[in-house]
Design a protein around this motif. Structure first.
Motif, mmCIF file in Angstrom:
data_model
loop_
_atom_site.group_PDB
_atom_site.id
_atom_site.type_symbol
_atom_site.label_atom_id
_atom_site.label_comp_id
_atom_site.label_asym_id
_atom_site.label_seq_id
_atom_site.Cartn_x
_atom_site.Cartn_y
_atom_site.Cartn_z
ATOM 1 N N VAL A 110 0.933 -1.131 0.044
ATOM 2 C CA VAL A 110 0.132 0.038 0.060
ATOM 3 C C VAL A 110 0.691 1.375 0.152
ATOM 4 C CG1 VAL A 110 -1.554 1.345 1.356
ATOM 5 C CG2 VAL A 110 -1.787 -1.206 1.178
ATOM 6 N N PHE A 111 1.862 1.419 0.800
ATOM 7 C CA PHE A 111 2.819 2.437 0.997
ATOM 8 C C PHE A 111 3.418 2.625 -0.346
ATOM 9 C CE2 PHE A 111 2.329 1.949 5.577
ATOM 10 C CZ PHE A 111 2.189 3.570 5.816
ATOM 11 N N LEU A 112 3.904 1.555 -1.043
ATOM 12 C CA LEU A 112 4.729 1.646 -2.226
ATOM 13 C C LEU A 112 3.939 2.326 -3.417
ATOM 14 C CD1 LEU A 112 6.831 -1.819 -2.056
ATOM 15 C CD2 LEU A 112 7.552 0.784 -2.188
ATOM 16 N N ALA A 113 2.425 2.081 -3.291
ATOM 17 C CA ALA A 113 1.372 2.281 -4.348
ATOM 18 C C ALA A 113 0.953 4.017 -4.246
ATOM 19 C CB ALA A 113 0.192 1.619 -4.223
ATOM 20 N N ILE A 114 1.444 4.564 -3.123
ATOM 21 C CA ILE A 114 1.212 6.031 -2.727
ATOM 22 C C ILE A 114 2.106 6.896 -3.670
ATOM 23 C CG2 ILE A 114 1.304 7.934 -1.182
ATOM 24 C CD1 ILE A 114 0.289 5.578 0.867
ATOM 25 N N PRO A 115 1.864 7.649 -4.720
ATOM 26 C CA PRO A 115 2.831 8.718 -5.087
ATOM 27 C C PRO A 115 3.449 9.468 -4.271
ATOM 28 C CG PRO A 115 0.576 9.347 -5.486
ATOM 29 C CD PRO A 115 0.300 8.290 -4.736
ATOM 30 N N VAL A 116 4.910 9.318 -4.173
ATOM 31 C CA VAL A 116 5.666 9.996 -3.280
ATOM 32 C C VAL A 116 5.720 11.570 -3.491
ATOM 33 C CG1 VAL A 116 7.936 9.980 -2.492
ATOM 34 C CG2 VAL A 116 7.196 7.854 -3.176
ATOM 35 N N LEU A 117 6.076 11.770 -4.480
ATOM 36 C CA LEU A 117 6.124 13.374 -4.920
ATOM 37 C C LEU A 117 4.878 14.249 -4.467
ATOM 38 C CD1 LEU A 117 8.215 15.509 -5.600
ATOM 39 C CD2 LEU A 117 7.559 15.233 -8.044
ATOM 40 N N LEU A 119 2.349 13.519 -2.537
ATOM 41 C CA LEU A 119 2.421 13.259 -0.972
ATOM 42 C C LEU A 119 3.247 14.120 -0.175
ATOM 43 C CD1 LEU A 119 0.939 12.130 1.555
ATOM 44 C CD2 LEU A 119 2.479 10.148 1.326
ATOM 45 N N LEU A 120 4.603 14.206 -0.703
ATOM 46 C CA LEU A 120 5.650 14.723 -0.219
ATOM 47 C C LEU A 120 5.373 16.414 -0.285
ATOM 48 C CD1 LEU A 120 8.648 15.039 1.041
ATOM 49 C CD2 LEU A 120 9.398 15.169 -1.376
ATOM 50 N N LEU A 121 4.719 16.753 -1.233
ATOM 51 C CA LEU A 121 4.578 18.178 -1.527
ATOM 52 C C LEU A 121 3.169 18.507 -0.392
ATOM 53 C CD1 LEU A 121 4.721 18.611 -5.323
ATOM 54 C CD2 LEU A 121 6.128 19.443 -3.708
ATOM 55 N N VAL A 122 2.166 17.625 -0.281
ATOM 56 C CA VAL A 122 1.211 17.758 0.480
ATOM 57 C C VAL A 122 1.778 18.074 2.088
ATOM 58 C CG1 VAL A 122 -1.102 17.038 1.410
ATOM 59 C CG2 VAL A 122 -0.605 16.997 -0.917
ATOM 60 N N VAL A 123 2.419 17.100 2.446
ATOM 61 C CA VAL A 123 2.912 17.036 3.799
ATOM 62 C C VAL A 123 3.725 18.118 3.939
ATOM 63 C CG1 VAL A 123 4.176 15.889 5.623
ATOM 64 C CG2 VAL A 123 2.566 14.483 3.928
ATOM 65 N N ALA A 124 4.721 18.599 3.072
ATOM 66 C CA ALA A 124 5.489 19.885 3.420
ATOM 67 C C ALA A 124 4.920 20.993 3.454
ATOM 68 C CB ALA A 124 6.783 19.716 2.425
ATOM 69 N N THR A 125 3.606 21.254 2.786
ATOM 70 C CA THR A 125 3.029 22.364 2.886
ATOM 71 C C THR A 125 2.251 22.227 4.082
ATOM 72 O OG1 THR A 125 2.587 22.207 0.253
ATOM 73 C CG2 THR A 125 1.103 23.452 1.423
ATOM 74 N N LEU A 126 1.476 21.225 4.550
ATOM 75 C CA LEU A 126 0.715 21.176 5.476
ATOM 76 C C LEU A 126 1.511 21.665 6.974
ATOM 77 C CD1 LEU A 126 -1.660 18.397 5.034
ATOM 78 C CD2 LEU A 126 -2.031 21.026 4.705
ATOM 79 N N ALA A 127 2.911 20.818 6.959
ATOM 80 C CA ALA A 127 3.730 20.917 8.246
ATOM 81 C C ALA A 127 4.256 22.204 8.516
ATOM 82 C CB ALA A 127 4.628 19.735 8.092
ATOM 83 N N GLY A 128 4.409 22.870 7.221
ATOM 84 C CA GLY A 128 5.203 24.178 7.187
ATOM 85 C C GLY A 128 6.718 23.785 6.748
ATOM 86 N N PRO A 129 7.516 25.174 6.286
ATOM 87 C CA PRO A 129 8.960 25.005 5.959
ATOM 88 C C PRO A 129 9.617 24.785 7.086
ATOM 89 C CG PRO A 129 7.764 27.237 6.120
ATOM 90 C CD PRO A 129 6.996 26.471 6.347
ATOM 91 N N ILE A 135 13.395 16.043 6.665
ATOM 92 C CA ILE A 135 14.199 14.868 6.978
ATOM 93 C C ILE A 135 13.108 13.701 7.290
ATOM 94 C CG2 ILE A 135 15.835 13.912 8.440
ATOM 95 C CD1 ILE A 135 17.112 16.475 8.515
ATOM 96 N N LEU A 136 12.174 14.007 8.243
ATOM 97 C CA LEU A 136 11.275 12.846 8.607
ATOM 98 C C LEU A 136 10.362 12.508 7.327
ATOM 99 C CD1 LEU A 136 10.066 14.291 11.991
ATOM 100 C CD2 LEU A 136 11.512 12.483 11.701
ATOM 101 N N VAL A 137 9.931 13.535 6.489
ATOM 102 C CA VAL A 137 9.046 13.053 5.565
ATOM 103 C C VAL A 137 9.740 12.077 4.387
ATOM 104 C CG1 VAL A 137 7.836 13.963 3.367
ATOM 105 C CG2 VAL A 137 7.548 14.854 5.604
ATOM 106 N N LEU A 138 11.028 12.616 4.055
ATOM 107 C CA LEU A 138 11.858 11.713 3.223
ATOM 108 C C LEU A 138 12.089 10.522 3.485
ATOM 109 C CD1 LEU A 138 14.496 14.415 1.759
ATOM 110 C CD2 LEU A 138 12.501 13.500 0.530
ATOM 111 N N GLY A 139 12.582 10.459 5.118
ATOM 112 C CA GLY A 139 12.827 9.192 5.592
ATOM 113 C C GLY A 139 11.699 8.091 5.693
ATOM 114 N N LEU A 140 10.489 8.680 6.035
ATOM 115 C CA LEU A 140 9.359 7.741 6.205
ATOM 116 C C LEU A 140 8.566 7.672 4.906
ATOM 117 C CD1 LEU A 140 7.625 9.629 9.329
ATOM 118 C CD2 LEU A 140 9.014 7.536 9.235
ATOM 119 N N LEU A 141 8.981 8.180 3.820
ATOM 120 C CA LEU A 141 8.267 7.819 2.571
ATOM 121 C C LEU A 141 9.342 6.801 1.881
ATOM 122 C CD1 LEU A 141 7.028 11.229 0.935
ATOM 123 C CD2 LEU A 141 5.756 9.181 1.883
ATOM 124 N N ALA A 142 10.670 6.692 2.378
ATOM 125 C CA ALA A 142 11.598 5.737 1.538
ATOM 126 C C ALA A 142 11.620 4.361 2.005
ATOM 127 C CB ALA A 142 13.052 6.604 1.563
#
Length: 276
Positions: A110-117, A119-129, A135-142
């Protein structure tokens, strides 16, 4: 025909080594504080400012040097997180087997089927700059990709005679991991980290360029963001010392890790050894 892979490994290792040295000794190598206003408005390259200054008088060359530290920090920290989570889940599910293995495998799919980029943009936008968020998002998505590789290798090793013999003689899970699995899985983990590094450098620079990383952190992507925000950047020589060096720095860093990965593939890829 002579195999060129050792040469590729040497070249890639040299490029990565330069990146590491620059990142570690950035305070000594940078002629100025990258955040300090040390010059005038858009000064041209000179002996005082090798790549000139930006719109507010910051030294661009110092920003490039400190940007190597940011890229390496994101790569090492995010890669370590991805490797630890991926290895723990992959080895744990592979040794447990049965229903646990089946559930974990489906979750990884399921995690592999999620489009990474996206999701990365959404999480980074919601969590703030924030650099920690990146680091957390990149690690947890990889980690799912690492987990899949480690899991398949664990299932293969679990069927080996020496592992089954060690288990039948009372060897516990920790002993099997430390004595037999870890040495065999180490090349897979190293290969996974190298693959992650090539992607992490580009993603960190991309997020900084889009303004989704820490705006106070000095990054190659931040340099590009500031440069491309200047009106008429390509209608003057500014781009040659403001945009081009930052782009080349990202390219060289990615090229270094890529060449190392290509050169080490015969040693780290089991399918390559079987083909030989």
């Amino acid at each position: 025909m002579r195999d060129a892979r050792p040469s590729l490994t040497a070249v890639g290792g040299a490029l990565v080594g330069v990146l590491v040295v620059v990142a570690i000794f950035a305070p000594l190598l940078a002629p100025h504080d990258p955040r300090a206003l040390v010059g005038g408005y858009l000064e041209r390259p000179s002996a005082e400012h090798l790549l000139g200054t930006n719109e507010i008088g910051q030294d661009i060359f110092s920003q490039l040097i400190w940007g190597a530290r940011t890229s390496l920090l994101v790569t090492v920290a995010g890669g370590a997180l991805a490797m630890v989570v991926g290895v723990l889940i992959g080895v744990g599910s592979g040794l447990a087997g049965g229903l646990v293995d089946e559930v974990v495998t489906r979750a990884v799919d399921v995690f592999l089927a999620i489009p990474v980029l996206p999701l990365l943009l959404v999480v980074a936008t919601l969590a703030g700059p924030n650099l920690t968020t990146v680091i957390l998002v990149l690690g947890l998505l990889a980690w799912p990709g690492v987990s899949r590789l480690v899991h398949s290798q664990t299932l293969s090793l679990r069927q080996r005679g020496f592992v089954q013999s060690a288990g039948s003689f009372g060897g516990g899970s920790l002993y099997l991991i430390r004595r037999h699995l870890f040495p065999a899985l180490a090349p897979v983990v190293v290969a996974g980290f190298i693959d992650f590094a090539t992607v992490a450098i580009v993603l960190e620079a991309g997020l900084a360029f889009l303004g989704l990383s820490d705006p106070t952190a000095v990054s190659w992507g931040t340099v590009l963001n500031q440069a491309l925000g200047h009106p008429g950047i390509y209608f003057s020589p500014l781009w040659t010392w403001w945009i081009l060096p930052a782009g080349l720095a990202i390219t060289v860093a990615v090229l270094g890790f890529t060449l190392v990965g290509i050169g080490l593939e015969p040693a780290f890829n089991p399918r390559w050894r079987r083909a030989r």
